[in-house]
Design an enzyme around this catalytic site. Structure first.
Site, short mmCIF file in Angstrom:
data_model
loop_
_atom_site.label_atom_id
_atom_site.label_comp_id
_atom_site.label_asym_id
_atom_site.label_seq_id
_atom_site.Cartn_x
_atom_site.Cartn_y
_atom_site.Cartn_z
N LYS A 142 0.87 -1.18 0.00
CA LYS A 142 0.00 0.00 0.00
C LYS A 142 0.90 1.22 0.00
O LYS A 142 1.38 1.68 1.05
CB LYS A 142 -0.90 -0.03 1.24
CG LYS A 142 -2.25 0.65 1.08
CD LYS A 142 -2.19 2.11 0.67
CE LYS A 142 -1.79 2.99 1.81
NZ LYS A 142 -1.51 4.40 1.37
N GLU B 77 9.07 2.46 11.09
CA GLU B 77 10.10 3.50 11.07
C GLU B 77 9.40 4.82 10.83
O GLU B 77 8.67 4.97 9.85
CB GLU B 77 11.15 3.23 9.99
CG GLU B 77 12.03 2.02 10.28
CD GLU B 77 12.78 2.10 11.60
OE1 GLU B 77 13.05 3.21 12.09
OE2 GLU B 77 13.08 1.03 12.18
N CYS C 35 13.48 11.91 6.08
CA CYS C 35 13.25 11.60 7.49
C CYS C 35 14.51 11.88 8.30
O CYS C 35 14.44 12.23 9.47
CB CYS C 35 12.84 10.14 7.65
SG CYS C 35 14.02 9.00 6.95
N GLU D 272 8.34 17.67 14.11
CA GLU D 272 8.85 17.42 12.75
C GLU D 272 8.12 18.34 11.76
O GLU D 272 6.89 18.33 11.69
CB GLU D 272 8.63 15.96 12.36
CG GLU D 272 9.24 15.64 11.00
CD GLU D 272 9.02 14.19 10.57
OE1 GLU D 272 7.87 13.72 10.65
OE2 GLU D 272 10.00 13.55 10.14
P1 NAD Z 1 2.23 9.35 6.44
O1 NAD Z 1 2.38 8.76 7.79
O2 NAD Z 1 1.24 10.41 6.25
O3 NAD Z 1 1.88 8.22 5.37
C1 NAD Z 1 2.68 7.06 5.23
C2 NAD Z 1 1.84 5.94 4.67
O4 NAD Z 1 0.86 5.57 5.65
C3 NAD Z 1 1.05 6.31 3.42
O5 NAD Z 1 1.01 5.19 2.57
C4 NAD Z 1 -0.32 6.64 3.97
O6 NAD Z 1 -1.36 6.49 3.01
C5 NAD Z 1 -0.44 5.62 5.08
N1 NAD Z 1 -1.34 5.98 6.19
C6 NAD Z 1 -1.59 7.20 6.70
N2 NAD Z 1 -2.42 7.10 7.76
C7 NAD Z 1 -2.67 5.78 7.94
C8 NAD Z 1 -3.44 5.04 8.87
N3 NAD Z 1 -4.12 5.63 9.85
N4 NAD Z 1 -3.47 3.69 8.75
C9 NAD Z 1 -2.78 3.06 7.78
N5 NAD Z 1 -2.05 3.71 6.85
C10 NAD Z 1 -1.99 5.07 6.94
O7 NAD Z 1 3.69 9.85 6.02
P2 NAD Z 1 4.15 10.54 4.65
O8 NAD Z 1 3.65 11.94 4.61
O9 NAD Z 1 3.86 9.66 3.51
O10 NAD Z 1 5.74 10.55 4.84
C11 NAD Z 1 6.40 11.47 5.66
C12 NAD Z 1 6.73 10.87 7.01
O11 NAD Z 1 7.46 9.66 6.84
C13 NAD Z 1 7.63 11.76 7.84
O12 NAD Z 1 7.16 11.75 9.18
C14 NAD Z 1 8.99 11.10 7.75
O13 NAD Z 1 9.86 11.37 8.82
C15 NAD Z 1 8.61 9.67 7.69
N6 NAD Z 1 9.68 8.86 7.10
C16 NAD Z 1 10.39 8.07 7.93
C17 NAD Z 1 11.45 7.32 7.43
C18 NAD Z 1 12.24 6.43 8.33
O14 NAD Z 1 12.93 5.54 7.84
N7 NAD Z 1 12.20 6.63 9.62
C19 NAD Z 1 11.75 7.37 6.07
C20 NAD Z 1 10.97 8.19 5.24
C21 NAD Z 1 9.93 8.94 5.77
#
Ligand code: NAD
Length: 482
Positions: free
Chosen positions: A177, A250, A284, A382
């Site tokens: 997903k 993560e 991130c 963040e």
């Molecule tokens: P997000 O949490 O909004 O979305 C990530 C994924 O989760 C997407 O596919 C989204 O559709 C899905 N999602 C959102 N809410 C959900 C829920 N309630 N249940 C199930 N799935 C859900 O994050 P984003 O905007 O896509 O990415 C940015 C974030 O990702 C930042 O916080 C960044 O720090 C983090 N990030 C972390 C790493 C790491 O390795 N630690 C790497 C890259 C990005």
């Protein structure tokens, strides 16, 4: 090369299909809103349930495929990606907003990841133990069954490849997903795996947002759930997965660089600017805070502001651009909101933080705040954009305390020529990644990757390392009498 709209489909039970109700969402180029990337299925929980059922069947078939063949499929998928690197680089710039150079790093690294995990398929082993009756106890590692992978948009090939790669290497089926911000690149990765010979039912692709994501996390047929994204979404997913299924999360970061008084300030400024503005601040592990020794704070700040103002912001496909747009409207709104919050909190905005005149794209000028206190929201939360907060410290102890004063613990850096203090920092900082004289962002692919504190579940490392394949396999102990 095709650059017009590319409409997408879900892959469910081995077939490319639209969402059940036919609903779609549009994805547009964040550097040029008139450029339509394509229409993609707006999937529901029912689409996800069908996808999981399909992969349950496919996982049984794929789990019985010999390891050498599984490795060969990942190698062939890597070949497919490498043959199309130029096309994928352009698509990545258009879909996500990276610069061409940033996108090229990702399109070359993703196939390397798949090759690395192809090797892991061949290295799955067990142990054997003597038994009292002259028999044998041995352990076997076997696939978990169905793995769910939920991913963000900021590395739409690289992050999924380090989840799908090891999951498939271990013989699992995968329900993928991806983020709705980068559906096309997600689909390209699945196309690569199918072209490499993966049985179509061994993988499902379900486009859409939180609804199918939440359905994936909550479904008991999914034996392991791997997620990368925000801490907020991660917490909801963790609760949905519950205590009895495996879960690897993560999440966010608020990464600081400490600059000590002995540092080469020109080098320190370069390290900070690279970490802060790469991917338009949307990494991130990107640098969002600088904690400078008070004796060098002003001189460092001046250098960083100069480098910040030298950034050329624009469409990543254009020559000379070294910072692309923000990836989505919600990103633009969030970054501008935090700039307002920083100003309201009394921090001093020295440069940037404004939407650029080119309304066709989601462009902001990179921002530097000085006089930020530890309690300010821009020091703790963040932002995920090109916004730097400067703080000062009297010594290493105070600097480490400030660096640690957030809920996150993903990446942290120090710039110094003093080995003793560099190693003391590496020992004491509560951060999963520690960088010495390096940007906070970036880590080679053969290294365990993951955060501490609220940045990670800290259950299994991603990318590489001793615990990485343990997540994707389950262990049995077998006692055999003579
Ligand atoms: P997000 O949490 O909004 O979305 C990530 C994924 O989760 C997407 O596919 C989204 O559709 C899905 N999602 C959102 N809410 C959900 C829920 N309630 N249940 C199930 N799935 C859900 O994050 P984003 O905007 O896509 O990415 C940015 C974030 O990702 C930042 O916080 C960044 O720090 C983090 N990030 C972390 C790493 C790491 O390795 N630690 C790497 C890259 C990005």
């Amino acid at each position: 090369m095709q650059t017009g709209p590319q409409n997408g489909l879900n892959l469910i039970a081995g077939e490319w299909v639209p969402a059940a109700g036919g609903r779609t969402f549009a994805r547009r180029n964040p550097a040029d809103r008139a450029d339509l990337i394509g229409e993609f299925p707006e999937s529901s929980a029912a689409d996800m349930a069908a996808a999981i059922a399909g992969v349950q069947e496919g996982a049984a078939e794929w789990g019985a495929v010999p390891a050498e063949r599984r490795a060969a499929v990942l190698e062939a998928a890597a070949d497919w990606l490498e043959e199309r690197a130029e096309q994928l680089t352009v698509e990545l710039v258009r879909e996500e907003g990276k610069t061409r150079a940033e996108a090229a790093i990702e399109t070359s690294r993703t196939p390397k990841n798949l090759r690395f995990y192809a090797g892991e398929a061949l290295r799955i082993t067990g142990t054997s133990h003597p038994a009292d009756d002259g028999g044998l106890v041995y352990t076997r590692r076997e696939p978990v069954g169905v793995v769910g992978a939920i991913t963000p948009w900021n590395f739409p090939l690289n992050i999924p490849s380090r989840k799908l790669g090891p999951a498939l290497a271990a013989g699992n089926g995968v329900v993928f997903k991806p983020s709705p911000v980068t559906p096309l690149l997600a689909q390209r990765l699945v196309e690569a795996l199918l072209a490499g010979g993966l049985p179509p039912k061994a993988i499902a692709l379900v486009h859409g947002g939180a609804e199918p994501g939440a359905a994936l996390a909550a479904d008991p047929r999914v034996g392991a759930l791997t997620f990368t994204g925000s801490t907020e979404a991660g917490r909801a997913i963790h609760a949905a997965v519950g205590p009895s299924r495996r879960c690897q999360l993560e999440m966010g970061g608020k990464n600081a660089v400490i600059v000590l008084e002995d540092a080469d300030l020109d080098r320190a400024a370069q390290i900070i600017a690279k970490g802060a503005y790469g991917l338009s601040g949307q990494a991130c592990t990107g640098t969002s805070r600088v904690i400078a020794h008070e004796t060098v704070h002003d001189a460092l700040l001046e250098r960083v502001v100069r480098l910040t103002e030298a950034r050329t912001v624009g469409n990543g496909l254009h020559e000379g651009v070294d910072m692309g747009p923000l990836a989505a409207d919600f990103q633009l709104a969030k970054v501008l909101d935090y700039v307002r919050i920083g100003e309201e909190e009394g921090a001093k905005l020295l440069t940037g933080g404004r939407r650029l005149a080119d309304e066709a794209g989601l462009f902001v000028s990179p921002a530097v705040f000085a006089g930020v206190s530890a309690d300010d929201r821009i020091a703790r939360e963040e932002i995920f954009g090109p916004v730097l907060a400067f703080q000062s410290a009297a010594d290493l102890d105070e600097a480490i305390a400030l660096a640690d004063a957030t809920e996150f613990g993903l990446s942290a850096g120090i710039v110094t020529r003093d080995l003793d203090r560099a190693f003391a920092f590496a020992r004491r900082i509560r951060s999963g990644l520690v960088k010495i004289n390096q940007p906070t962002s970036g880590m080679s692919m053969t290294v365990p990757f993951g955060g501490l504190k609220e940045s990670s579940t800290q259950t299994f490392k991603e990318q590489a390392g001793d615990s990485m394949m343990l997540f994707y396999t389950q262990e049995k102990s077998v006692y055999m009498s003579p």
